[in-house]
Design a protein around this motif. Structure first.
Motif, short mmCIF file in Angstrom:
data_model
loop_
_atom_site.label_atom_id
_atom_site.label_comp_id
_atom_site.label_asym_id
_atom_site.label_seq_id
_atom_site.Cartn_x
_atom_site.Cartn_y
_atom_site.Cartn_z
N GLY A 133 -0.51 9.44 21.23
CA GLY A 133 -1.39 10.27 20.40
C GLY A 133 -2.05 11.38 21.21
N LEU A 134 -2.50 11.03 22.42
CA LEU A 134 -3.08 12.05 23.31
C LEU A 134 -2.04 13.11 23.64
CD1 LEU A 134 -5.07 9.68 25.68
CD2 LEU A 134 -6.08 11.58 24.39
N SER A 135 -0.82 12.67 23.83
CA SER A 135 0.27 13.60 24.14
C SER A 135 0.46 14.60 22.99
CB SER A 135 1.55 12.79 24.38
OG SER A 135 2.66 13.63 24.54
N ILE A 136 0.43 14.09 21.75
CA ILE A 136 0.55 14.97 20.58
C ILE A 136 -0.63 15.94 20.52
CG2 ILE A 136 0.55 15.03 18.05
CD1 ILE A 136 1.91 12.25 18.12
N ALA A 137 -1.81 15.44 20.88
CA ALA A 137 -3.02 16.28 20.85
C ALA A 137 -3.05 17.27 22.01
CB ALA A 137 -4.26 15.40 20.87
N GLY A 138 -2.10 17.17 22.92
CA GLY A 138 -2.03 18.12 24.04
C GLY A 138 -2.86 17.75 25.24
N LYS A 180 -0.08 22.39 8.14
CA LYS A 180 -1.16 21.89 7.27
C LYS A 180 -1.90 20.71 7.90
CE LYS A 180 -0.43 24.63 3.74
NZ LYS A 180 -1.46 25.55 3.22
N GLY A 181 -1.63 20.43 9.16
CA GLY A 181 -2.37 19.38 9.85
C GLY A 181 -1.68 18.01 9.88
N VAL A 182 -0.54 17.89 9.17
CA VAL A 182 0.17 16.60 9.20
C VAL A 182 1.05 16.60 10.44
CG1 VAL A 182 1.69 15.01 7.98
CG2 VAL A 182 0.20 16.53 6.69
N ILE A 183 0.58 15.96 11.51
CA ILE A 183 1.33 16.08 12.77
C ILE A 183 2.08 14.80 13.14
CG2 ILE A 183 0.04 17.97 13.80
CD1 ILE A 183 -1.58 15.91 15.31
N TYR A 184 1.97 13.77 12.35
CA TYR A 184 2.72 12.56 12.68
C TYR A 184 2.85 11.71 11.43
CZ TYR A 184 4.28 8.45 15.29
OH TYR A 184 5.00 7.39 15.78
N THR A 185 4.05 11.24 11.19
CA THR A 185 4.31 10.36 10.05
C THR A 185 5.24 9.26 10.53
OG1 THR A 185 4.13 12.20 8.50
CG2 THR A 185 5.27 10.24 7.71
N SER A 186 4.84 8.02 10.27
CA SER A 186 5.66 6.91 10.77
C SER A 186 6.12 6.01 9.64
CB SER A 186 4.84 6.09 11.76
OG SER A 186 5.60 4.95 12.15
N ILE A 241 -1.68 5.87 17.18
CA ILE A 241 -1.38 7.29 17.46
C ILE A 241 -2.56 8.14 16.97
CG2 ILE A 241 0.18 9.21 16.93
CD1 ILE A 241 1.67 7.14 18.45
N ALA A 242 -3.09 7.76 15.80
CA ALA A 242 -4.24 8.49 15.26
C ALA A 242 -5.44 8.39 16.21
CB ALA A 242 -4.61 7.93 13.89
N ALA A 243 -5.62 7.19 16.79
CA ALA A 243 -6.73 7.02 17.75
C ALA A 243 -6.55 7.96 18.94
CB ALA A 243 -6.81 5.57 18.21
N GLY A 244 -5.31 8.09 19.40
CA GLY A 244 -5.02 8.99 20.52
C GLY A 244 -5.29 10.44 20.16
N ILE A 245 -4.90 10.82 18.96
CA ILE A 245 -5.13 12.21 18.53
C ILE A 245 -6.63 12.48 18.38
CG2 ILE A 245 -4.82 13.80 16.58
CD1 ILE A 245 -1.98 12.50 16.30
N ALA A 246 -7.34 11.51 17.80
CA ALA A 246 -8.80 11.67 17.65
C ALA A 246 -9.47 11.77 19.02
CB ALA A 246 -9.37 10.50 16.85
N LEU A 247 -9.01 10.96 19.96
CA LEU A 247 -9.59 11.02 21.31
C LEU A 247 -9.26 12.36 21.97
CD1 LEU A 247 -11.07 9.66 23.68
CD2 LEU A 247 -8.91 8.66 24.39
N GLY A 248 -8.02 12.81 21.79
CA GLY A 248 -7.61 14.11 22.35
C GLY A 248 -8.48 15.24 21.81
N ASN A 249 -8.73 15.23 20.52
CA ASN A 249 -9.57 16.28 19.92
C ASN A 249 -11.01 16.18 20.43
OD1 ASN A 249 -7.39 17.29 18.60
ND2 ASN A 249 -7.92 16.47 16.59
#
Lengths: 314, 295
Positions: free
Chosen positions: A69-74, B106-112, B121-129
């Motif tokens: 997920g971090l990877s996707i977020a850059g 439109k913000g949909v960056i991952y679909t499983s 994966i969502a947790a990782g994206i939220a942490l990245g942001n």
């Protein structure tokens, strides 16, 4: 300088240096910024200002997901884990998520540094001391950090979006070995010169079977048998086959040592490729599959006389 | 927040979303293609409410049942048919098929399509942001089947421990494939579970898109001000179920994927009660027309 380092302290220095060069990053894992810090592998990372470092709960599956997920977020990240067996819990991410992300662009690097507990006496349940299956299913680039050269190679390579660095538990606290290869082609390093100018046998170490490999080398050395040696430092079938093709062009004999417990060994592919190219191959691996079920020292035992017979035979 | 006219427009979007799903359904099955689409008849209200709440830096993660969100976010029927047939389109263009389709613009960056896979994966994206300093919300759609997976509990623990701005949106239709919840497990009280972990919880029901939109807007404000995850459980009915004869008994089977069995269900993709968001939206629009006439 070399004498000042153990394998783990050298890897730790390289890891800190890698993270220091990032603009932003995340470093995570269980027990990585307190306590033993996985045998010292995470020491000092928490002091880096641009890196968010934290201890995690015991959620191996989700920790792999977190990194992807971090990877996707850059945001580049490093997940430091002990032990390799727990990656079994994350095979969904290792196989499916990795495949799904292959068409994504702008992914940041996600690096997993894992200790392979190959020290033995772990009990029958802790039985995943090989990387062959992990490589076969995930097709991830897996680097084996066994000596200074292999560590330098791994850290100086261009980072891909997902890679694994694997370290042997047996070797973690041993003094750092410096070996300067004449060739680092594909996934192997050849540790002596003139490999294209003579027909000496090559003793190849596959995976993390270091003790069996070392004892094989010293046995042959004591008997004044001249040989080249090669260590696998990266699990990558295509690159390994390219390497073997170059070596086999000289028609050498190959002794391959593979201590993995897998029935799906990368060394089998290498041996097959060599045989197809007209080489002679002696593949040394675990025959006694029942030993998997026992608590043991877990060392691969090699019949050295069979190696001698193979090398002497015309 | 939307003005009153815009709120009424949400109801129109629900009707439009249903029409477009029907169009896709007809075109695929008239052509005789075998594309594994999981239609979402009955899921329109929540999809429109979420899509209308997404802001610029927000991210949305979907599951194998994703057609309603893509349509709510502006994908055309033609775009989706192109993607399903692995042809290029402005949606993704990455040959991801029907169950992994994303929509990055439109913000949909991952679909499983793997149950529970998108949660961490969502947790990782939220942490990245969060690391990037963005004041965004990550929305992760999941279902009552996926909350049985260990990854759901793991991701809750991870997101509350790291204080992530993350919504776990549980579409609870009471079914996993052809088994009801009672056929496979005990009830999971998400309210109690979330309380035990210190995570906020909200249950949505009734299929009123206007209400859903308002509730999600409030949740977004709470998440952004307090940096914490939220579980939103949406009670809904996936329309299109049918009856089968088993051991001389007539048994209801919920719709899961593929063609709606119109030969067996008759009109059951359209219900005349609150199970159907279209019914609710039509009533809302009718009463709005009547009140305008009175004025």
């Amino acid at each position: 300088m070399i004498g000042d380092f153990s394998l783990s302290s050298y890897i730790n220095m390289k890891l800190n240096s890698y993270l220091e060069d990032l603009d932003l990053g995340v470093f995570f894992g269980q027990n990585v910024i307190s306590g033993s810090r996985i045998s010292g592998l995470g020491l000092g990372v928490e002091l880096q200002e641009k890196i968010l470092s934290f201890n995690t709960p015991n959620l191996e599956n989700s920790l792999f997901g977190l990194g992807f997920g971090l990877s996707i977020a850059g945001i580049p990240s490093v997940y430091l884990m002990k032990q390799h067996d727990f990656s079994l819990l994350a095979f969904d991410h290792l196989v499916n998520t990795k495949k799904l992300l292959q068409n994504h662009s702008n992914l940041a690097a996600f690096l997993v540094v894992m200790v392979v507990v190959d020290s033995g006496y772990e009990g029958p349940q802790s039985n995943l001391n090989n990387l062959d299956d992990l490589y076969s299913l995930s097709q991830a680039d897996i680097w084996l950090l066994e000596n200074k050269c292999a560590i330098d190679n791994a850290f100086t390579s261009d980072r891909k979006n997902f890679e694994i660095f694997a370290i042997s538990q047996r070797n973690l606290k041993l003094p750092l070995i410096s070996e300067n290869p004449s060739i680092t082609l594909g996934g192997f390093q050849v540790l002596e010169n003139n490999i294209t100018e003579d027909f000496k046998p090559v003793i190849v170490n596959c995976g993390l079977s270091t003790e069996a490999f070392s004892s094989c080398l010293s046995f042959l050395h004591d008997r004044k048998i001249d040989f080249h040696m090669a260590r696998q430092f990266k699990m990558n079938l295509e690159e390994n086959l390219l390497f073997i093709e170059r070596l086999a062009a000289r028609g050498r004999k190959f002794v391959i040592v593979d201590g993995s417990k897998s029935r799906n060994r990368i060394s089998t592919h290498l041996a097959y490729a060599l045989l197809n190219l007209g080489s002679e191959v002696l593949l040394l691996g675990r025959q006694d599959l029942d030993s998997w079920r026992r608590v043991s020292q877990d060392n691969l035992q090699i019949d050295m006389e069979s190696v001698l017979d193979f090398l002497r035979k015309r | 927040m939307y003005e009153s006219e815009q709120l009424l427009d949400l109801h129109q979007k629900v009707l439009e979303l249903r029409r477009k799903q029907f169009q896709i359904h007809e075109q695929i099955y008239q052509a005789g293609t075998k594309i594994p689409i999981h239609f979402a008849f009955g899921h329109e209200a929540i999809a429109v409410a979420v899509a209308s709440n997404l802001l610029n830096e927000d991210k949305l993660l979907l599951t194998h049942r994703n057609v309603h969100y893509h349509l709510a976010l502006g994908a055309t029927v033609e775009n989706l048919l192109s993607e399903y047939q692995l042809r290029d389109s402005p949606i993704s263009g990455r040959c991801l098929g029907s169950m992994n389709l994303d929509f990055p613009s439109k913000g949909v960056i991952y679909t499983s399509n793997i149950l529970g896979n998108n949660l961490s994966i969502a947790a990782g994206i939220a942490l990245g942001n969060k690391v990037k300093g963005l004041n965004s919300v990550t929305w992760c759609v999941t279902g009552d089947g996926a909350i049985e997976e260990g990854s759901f509990f793991e991701s809750l623990l991870l997101s509350i421990s790291r204080k992530l701005s993350l919504v776990f949106l549980v579409e609870n239709n009471g079914w996993s494939l052809a088994s009801e919840i009672a056929d496979r497990r005990v009830e999971i009280d998400l309210n109690l579970l979330s309380q035990s972990l210190g995570i906020k919880y909200l249950r949505l029901m009734g299929n009123n898109v206007q209400d859903y939109y308002s509730q999600l807007s409030k949740i977004r404000e709470i998440i952004q001000s307090k940096n914490q995850p939220f579980i939103v459980e949406v009670m809904l009915t996936t329309l299109g179920g049918y009856y089968v004869e088993e051991n001389g008994m007539r048994r209801y089977v919920n719709y899961h994927s593929g063609r709606v069995r119109t030969d067996l269900v008759g009109e059951s993709v359209i219900e005349l009660d609150s199970r159907d968001p279209v019914y609710i939206s039509e009533r809302a629009l009718e009463s709005s027309d009547q009140s305008l006439e009175k004025k």
